[in-house]
Design a protein around this motif. Structure first.
Motif, PDB file in Angstrom:
ATOM      1  N   LEU A 106      54.844  57.469  46.782  1.00 23.05           N
ATOM      2  CA  LEU A 106      56.185  57.486  47.367  1.00 23.05           C
ATOM      3  C   LEU A 106      57.232  58.045  46.413  1.00 23.05           C
ATOM      4  N   GLY A 107      56.822  58.412  45.217  1.00 24.20           N
ATOM      5  CA  GLY A 107      57.773  58.979  44.260  1.00 24.20           C
ATOM      6  C   GLY A 107      57.938  58.179  42.993  1.00 24.20           C
ATOM      7  N   GLY A 108      57.227  57.065  42.878  1.00 19.39           N
ATOM      8  CA  GLY A 108      57.312  56.259  41.660  1.00 19.39           C
ATOM      9  C   GLY A 108      58.197  55.049  41.847  1.00 19.39           C
ATOM     10  N   LYS A 109      58.019  54.073  40.979  1.00 19.03           N
ATOM     11  CA  LYS A 109      58.740  52.812  41.139  1.00 19.03           C
ATOM     12  C   LYS A 109      59.975  52.736  40.245  1.00 19.03           C
ATOM     13  N   LEU A 110      60.970  52.038  40.748  1.00 25.23           N
ATOM     14  CA  LEU A 110      62.199  51.765  40.009  1.00 25.23           C
ATOM     15  C   LEU A 110      62.151  50.398  39.351  1.00 25.23           C
ATOM     16  N   ARG A 111      61.236  49.549  39.808  1.00 27.26           N
ATOM     17  CA  ARG A 111      61.124  48.195  39.248  1.00 27.26           C
ATOM     18  C   ARG A 111      59.665  47.779  39.284  1.00 27.26           C
ATOM     19  N   ASP A 112      59.265  46.969  38.319  1.00 32.71           N
ATOM     20  CA  ASP A 112      57.878  46.527  38.221  1.00 32.71           C
ATOM     21  C   ASP A 112      57.568  45.353  39.144  1.00 32.71           C
ATOM     22  N   GLN A 113      58.597  44.599  39.490  1.00 32.02           N
ATOM     23  CA  GLN A 113      58.406  43.451  40.367  1.00 32.02           C
ATOM     24  C   GLN A 113      59.549  43.385  41.364  1.00 32.02           C
ATOM     25  N   VAL A 114      59.278  42.768  42.494  1.00 29.92           N
ATOM     26  CA  VAL A 114      60.313  42.629  43.515  1.00 29.92           C
ATOM     27  C   VAL A 114      60.653  41.155  43.675  1.00 29.92           C
ATOM     28  N   ARG A 115      61.910  40.917  43.969  1.00 35.28           N
ATOM     29  CA  ARG A 115      62.403  39.569  44.212  1.00 35.28           C
ATOM     30  C   ARG A 115      61.952  39.114  45.598  1.00 35.28           C
ATOM     31  N   VAL A 116      61.527  37.880  45.702  1.00 37.19           N
ATOM     32  CA  VAL A 116      61.027  37.313  46.952  1.00 37.19           C
ATOM     33  C   VAL A 116      61.883  36.103  47.313  1.00 37.19           C
ATOM     34  N   TYR A 117      62.304  36.039  48.567  1.00 36.42           N
ATOM     35  CA  TYR A 117      63.042  34.847  48.985  1.00 36.42           C
ATOM     36  C   TYR A 117      62.182  34.000  49.914  1.00 36.42           C
ATOM     37  N   ALA A 118      62.363  32.696  49.826  1.00 34.21           N
ATOM     38  CA  ALA A 118      61.555  31.749  50.582  1.00 34.21           C
ATOM     39  C   ALA A 118      62.247  31.379  51.883  1.00 34.21           C
ATOM     40  N   ASP A 119      61.552  31.582  52.983  1.00 36.26           N
ATOM     41  CA  ASP A 119      62.025  31.117  54.273  1.00 36.26           C
ATOM     42  C   ASP A 119      61.635  29.650  54.394  1.00 36.26           C
ATOM     43  N   CYS A 120      62.633  28.787  54.460  1.00 32.61           N
ATOM     44  CA  CYS A 120      62.396  27.334  54.446  1.00 32.61           C
ATOM     45  C   CYS A 120      62.648  26.738  55.824  1.00 32.61           C
ATOM     46  N   PRO A 140      51.449  45.721  42.561  1.00 31.42           N
ATOM     47  CA  PRO A 140      50.122  46.052  42.027  1.00 31.42           C
ATOM     48  C   PRO A 140      50.031  47.510  41.586  1.00 31.42           C
ATOM     49  N   ASP A 141      49.320  47.732  40.490  1.00 31.30           N
ATOM     50  CA  ASP A 141      49.126  49.075  39.949  1.00 31.30           C
ATOM     51  C   ASP A 141      47.797  49.685  40.359  1.00 31.30           C
ATOM     52  N   ALA A 142      46.928  48.921  41.002  1.00 22.04           N
ATOM     53  CA  ALA A 142      45.634  49.446  41.430  1.00 22.04           C
ATOM     54  C   ALA A 142      45.840  50.451  42.563  1.00 22.04           C
ATOM     55  N   PRO A 143      44.871  51.306  42.825  1.00 24.65           N
ATOM     56  CA  PRO A 143      45.028  52.325  43.866  1.00 24.65           C
ATOM     57  C   PRO A 143      45.326  51.738  45.241  1.00 24.65           C
ATOM     58  N   GLY A 144      46.034  52.517  46.045  1.00 28.19           N
ATOM     59  CA  GLY A 144      46.409  52.064  47.375  1.00 28.19           C
ATOM     60  C   GLY A 144      47.428  50.946  47.318  1.00 28.19           C
ATOM     61  N   LEU A 145      47.307  49.989  48.207  1.00 25.42           N
ATOM     62  CA  LEU A 145      48.188  48.825  48.158  1.00 25.42           C
ATOM     63  C   LEU A 145      47.956  47.995  46.908  1.00 25.42           C
ATOM     64  N   GLY A 146      46.766  48.127  46.326  1.00 24.43           N
ATOM     65  CA  GLY A 146      46.482  47.421  45.075  1.00 24.43           C
ATOM     66  C   GLY A 146      45.886  46.053  45.261  1.00 24.43           C
ATOM     67  N   ILE A 147      45.557  45.688  46.500  1.00 19.20           N
ATOM     68  CA  ILE A 147      44.883  44.420  46.758  1.00 19.20           C
ATOM     69  C   ILE A 147      43.694  44.679  47.669  1.00 19.20           C
ATOM     70  N   GLU A 148      42.719  43.780  47.599  1.00 23.72           N
ATOM     71  CA  GLU A 148      41.604  43.782  48.537  1.00 23.72           C
ATOM     72  C   GLU A 148      41.526  42.412  49.191  1.00 23.72           C
ATOM     73  N   LEU A 149      41.187  42.397  50.438  1.00 21.56           N
ATOM     74  CA  LEU A 149      41.046  41.128  51.139  1.00 21.56           C
ATOM     75  C   LEU A 149      39.724  40.465  50.797  1.00 21.56           C
TER      76      LEU A 149
END
Length: 411
Positions: free
Chosen positions: A135-149, A390-399
């Motif tokens: 997609l052009g490279g990342k601007l941040r190594d991690q993303v902030r996550v908010y919890a739906d409570c 994740p830095d692995a290829p594709g989405l970077g996760i496997e199910l």
């Protein structure tokens, strides 16, 4: 019949899409597309896309009736034999193949979104690159996550064993907030369109002063409990009229909320813009909009402050990035909606890593103890309110397919 129709339609459309481009680099061929449903707190629809390279791309479509049939009966015959590396071309091919059947808005777009995510995963694996790099490279190594409570019944089921709490009372929300913040989240959100214990006509979308006071007291209890440890947002789920939404926004304005989500039904941008003009709070909407064209009026009229596209619903990864790019021109921020499994969550994280105007990604499965078990890894995806991209290829996760099978929805 569907296979013959779709194949004929696809062949006809090559006059518009040109022939597949010649390339000297890697090539592959799609051999199958399918979907299965995991029985989570929502029916998580996982898309699998097989290739002749032995690579399987995984995606996720927003929960919706008819998605599986659209994927298998209409889109599979269009895609089999195509090169999965041509993600953008195949996205438009799918839209054209469902023209008149929801490819612009609704369940057709949802099915396309799930396949588009799987295409990116497959392409990344074939090219040995993470999606964010494509997609052009990342601007941040991690993303902030908010919890739906939640409070009420949802809180009781997720609370510590033996704990009991009053349903839909402000104190219950304060306890739920404390639990989420203690888990490391520094942004939390609550549904505010909840029962107060009074009998009212909710269809009118008009709430009287005691109802407004109940909602205000919930916000007060949560913010008093949390203080400045976390930002607090609320979701109204389109259940208020303009006059009631205005009164409610004014009542909770002193609590300096991170945002107020979906105060009005999603169809009328003019009404949303007028509400924004009349109140001094941060407004968010977008989970019921499709594609950049569905967001254009929200952006151009600056009817809200934050936009909430849902990646497995609005068109997929690339389309969400285009929505973010459009919004960036008007200095609007992205707070993606997400009720999905780890697949949808990570797919959205790749978008969030690549656009500057990303704020936080929704996580809606704190009450599902086996959510992380679906991924073949030892560490949880979300830690201290952050998701490492994740830095692995594709989405970077496997199910973990054993876990998927264990929790698979049975018809």
């Amino acid at each position: 019949m569907y296979d013959d129709f779709a194949s004929t339609l696809a062949a006809t459309m090559w006059a518009d899409f040109d022939e597949q481009p010649d390339r000297d680099g890697p090539t592959a061929e799609i051999t199958d597309v399918n979907s299965i449903v995991i029985d989570g707190n929502f029916p998580w629809t996982i898309v699998t896309l097989e290739t002749d390279q032995g690579v399987t791309g995984i995606g996720e479509a927003y929960p919706s009736p008819g998605v599986h049939e659209i994927i298998t009966d209409y889109l599979r015959p269009v895609l089999v034999g195509e090169n999965p590396l041509d993600v953008e071309r195949l996205y438009y091919l799918m839209r054209e193949s469902l023209s008149g059947r929801g490819s612009q808005w609704g369940v057709g777009t949802i099915a396309i979104s799930g396949i588009e995510i799987a295409l990116w995963d497959a392409a990344g694996k074939i090219l040995d690159q993470p999606v964010y790099q494509l997609l052009g490279g990342k601007l941040r190594d991690q993303v902030r996550v908010y919890a739906d409570c939640h409070a009420g019944e949802a809180m009781v089921s997720s609370a510590a064993e033996g704990q009991e709490t009053a349903t839909y009372e402000p104190e219950a929300y304060a306890k739920a907030a404390r639990m989420a913040v203690d888990d490391g989240f520094d942004v939390i959100k609550f549904d505010l369109d909840v029962p107060s214990g009074r009998e009212i006509d909710t269809l009118s979308r008009h709430f009287d002063p005691p109802e407004i006071e109940h909602k205000r007291s919930v916000v007060e209890a949560v913010t008093d409990e949390i203080g400045d440890e976390a930002e607090v947002a609320v979701d109204l789920h389109w259940n208020f009229s303009p006059e009631t939404a205005e009164r409610l926004c004014q009542a909770i304005e002193p609590y300096d909320l991170a945002w107020i989500e979906d105060p009005l039904p999603p169809e009328n941008t003019d009404a949303m813009r007028e509400l924004k003009r009349r109140v001094d709070v941060t407004l968010l909407t977008g989970e019921n909009r499709y594609g950049r064209h569905g967001f254009r009026d929200l952006v151009e009229t600056q009817a809200v402050d934050f936009l909430a596209p849902d990646v497995p619903k609005t068109g997929g990864i690339a389309e969400t990035k285009k929505i973010a790019d459009l919004a960036e021109g008007y200095y609007q921020a992205l707070v993606p909606h997400n009720i999905g499994s780890p697949v949808a969550t990570v797919a959205t994280a790749h978008v969030g890593a690549t656009v500057p105007n990303f704020v936080a990604l929704e996580y809606h499965a704190r009450e599902v103890p086996w959510w992380d078990d679906l991924v073949a890894r030892d560490e949880p995806l979300i830690r201290n309110g952050r998701l490492e991209v994740p830095d692995a290829p594709g989405l970077g996760i496997e199910l973990d397919w054993d876990a998927v099978e264990e929790h698979r929805k049975r018809s």
